[in-house]
Design a protein around this motif. Structure first.
Motif, short mmCIF file in Angstrom:
data_model
loop_
_atom_site.label_atom_id
_atom_site.label_comp_id
_atom_site.label_asym_id
_atom_site.label_seq_id
_atom_site.Cartn_x
_atom_site.Cartn_y
_atom_site.Cartn_z
N VAL A 15 40.19 36.30 42.73
CA VAL A 15 38.86 36.44 43.32
C VAL A 15 38.96 35.81 44.71
O VAL A 15 39.50 34.71 44.85
CB VAL A 15 37.80 35.71 42.47
N TYR A 16 38.47 36.52 45.74
CA TYR A 16 38.54 35.91 47.06
C TYR A 16 37.31 36.22 47.90
O TYR A 16 36.56 37.15 47.62
CB TYR A 16 39.82 36.33 47.80
N VAL A 17 37.11 35.38 48.92
CA VAL A 17 36.01 35.53 49.86
C VAL A 17 36.61 35.93 51.20
O VAL A 17 37.61 35.37 51.64
CB VAL A 17 35.21 34.22 50.00
N ALA A 18 36.00 36.92 51.86
CA ALA A 18 36.49 37.41 53.14
C ALA A 18 35.47 37.21 54.24
O ALA A 18 34.26 37.28 54.01
CB ALA A 18 36.85 38.90 53.04
N GLU A 19 35.96 36.94 55.44
CA GLU A 19 35.11 36.77 56.62
C GLU A 19 35.83 37.33 57.83
O GLU A 19 37.06 37.48 57.83
CB GLU A 19 34.79 35.29 56.86
N PHE A 20 35.07 37.59 58.89
CA PHE A 20 35.63 37.99 60.18
C PHE A 20 35.15 36.98 61.22
O PHE A 20 33.95 36.67 61.29
CB PHE A 20 35.22 39.42 60.53
N PHE A 21 36.07 36.47 62.03
CA PHE A 21 35.77 35.36 62.94
C PHE A 21 36.75 35.40 64.10
O PHE A 21 37.62 36.27 64.18
CB PHE A 21 35.90 34.04 62.18
N ILE A 60 34.52 44.87 46.17
CA ILE A 60 33.51 43.98 46.73
C ILE A 60 32.36 43.89 45.75
O ILE A 60 31.82 44.91 45.32
CB ILE A 60 33.03 44.49 48.10
N ARG A 61 31.97 42.67 45.42
CA ARG A 61 30.93 42.47 44.42
C ARG A 61 29.79 41.61 44.99
O ARG A 61 29.98 40.86 45.95
CB ARG A 61 31.51 41.75 43.19
N SER A 62 28.61 41.72 44.38
CA SER A 62 27.49 40.85 44.74
C SER A 62 26.49 40.80 43.61
O SER A 62 26.53 41.64 42.70
CB SER A 62 26.80 41.33 46.02
N LEU A 96 32.46 38.96 48.87
CA LEU A 96 33.09 38.47 47.65
C LEU A 96 33.85 39.62 47.01
O LEU A 96 33.29 40.69 46.76
CB LEU A 96 32.02 37.93 46.69
N VAL A 97 35.14 39.41 46.74
CA VAL A 97 36.00 40.47 46.21
C VAL A 97 36.58 40.03 44.87
O VAL A 97 37.04 38.89 44.73
CB VAL A 97 37.14 40.79 47.20
#
Length: 206
Positions: A61-67, A173-175, A166-167
């Protein structure tokens, strides 16, 4: 009439021990989560110069962001909050984070490594990723549907979404759903309440 549910749980207790009961109850009571879409294949380089692909996140399970590291506005707060998520799941090999730089020409692996050390990145599954600009923007805007663009007219010269994705273990991708039954899709990386929701939903998926 016999209560077969009670009998079933009693048998589980006898076979596996009392610790199994809370796990069963949690599984039954866990809220349903929406499926937003599947993350497309990607291949980028992390802060240690290692090529990272979807396969590195399989089963996690992982969290992704763009920065981007020189961001003067929302990125510092986003990554301070991401550190809180890291600390919540520290030591769990089935959890990870993916931080994609939208300024890959500047954000080399060396720059990303220094940035990671500055913020306290401490888990091996947190990859700060750089690579081909077009591929990163394609992944952001179409793969995740998280906005990212270059804009010379604003401070920092880049603009992007402040939301986290959230993946799950299969790359979906889940929510959670909102009070009206609509998927929220993403989690506000600047909002304390959304951060707590994200932690709860990570635990649910794990």
């Amino acid at each position: 009439m016999k209560n077969y549910s009670y009998i079933g749980i009693s048998l589980v207790v006898l076979v596996f021990g009392i610790w199994a009961v809370p796990k069963i109850i949690d599984k039954v009571s866990a809220p349903d989560m929406a499926e937003i879409g599947t993350v497309p294949s990607f291949s980028f380089t992390n802060q240690y110069g290692k090529v990272i692909t979807n396969q590195d996140y399989e089963g996690k399970v992982y969290v992704a962001e763009f920065f981007f590291t020189t961001c003067p506005t929302i990125c510092p707060k986003m990554n301070e909050n991401m550190i809180k998520i890291q600390d919540e799941f520290y030591g769990n090999p089935n959890f990870g984070i993916a931080s994609f730089s939208i300024n890959p020409e500047y954000d080399t692996p060396e720059v990303l490594k220094a940035y990671a050390e500055k913020y306290g990145v401490a888990i091996p599954n947190w990859h700060m990723l750089t690579g081909d600009r077009e591929a990163i923007y394609e992944l952001a805007n179409k793969g995740f549907n998280l906005y990212a663009a270059e804009n010379k007219d604003i401070e920092g010269n880049f603009e992007h979404s402040g939301y986290f994705a959230l993946v799950d273990q299969e790359g979906v991708i889940r929510s959670r759903y909102d009070d009206f039954g609509n998927p929220i899709a993403f989690y506000n990386g600047l909002d304390k309440k959304d951060l707590e929701k994200l932690k709860e939903d990570i635990k649910n998926l794990l």
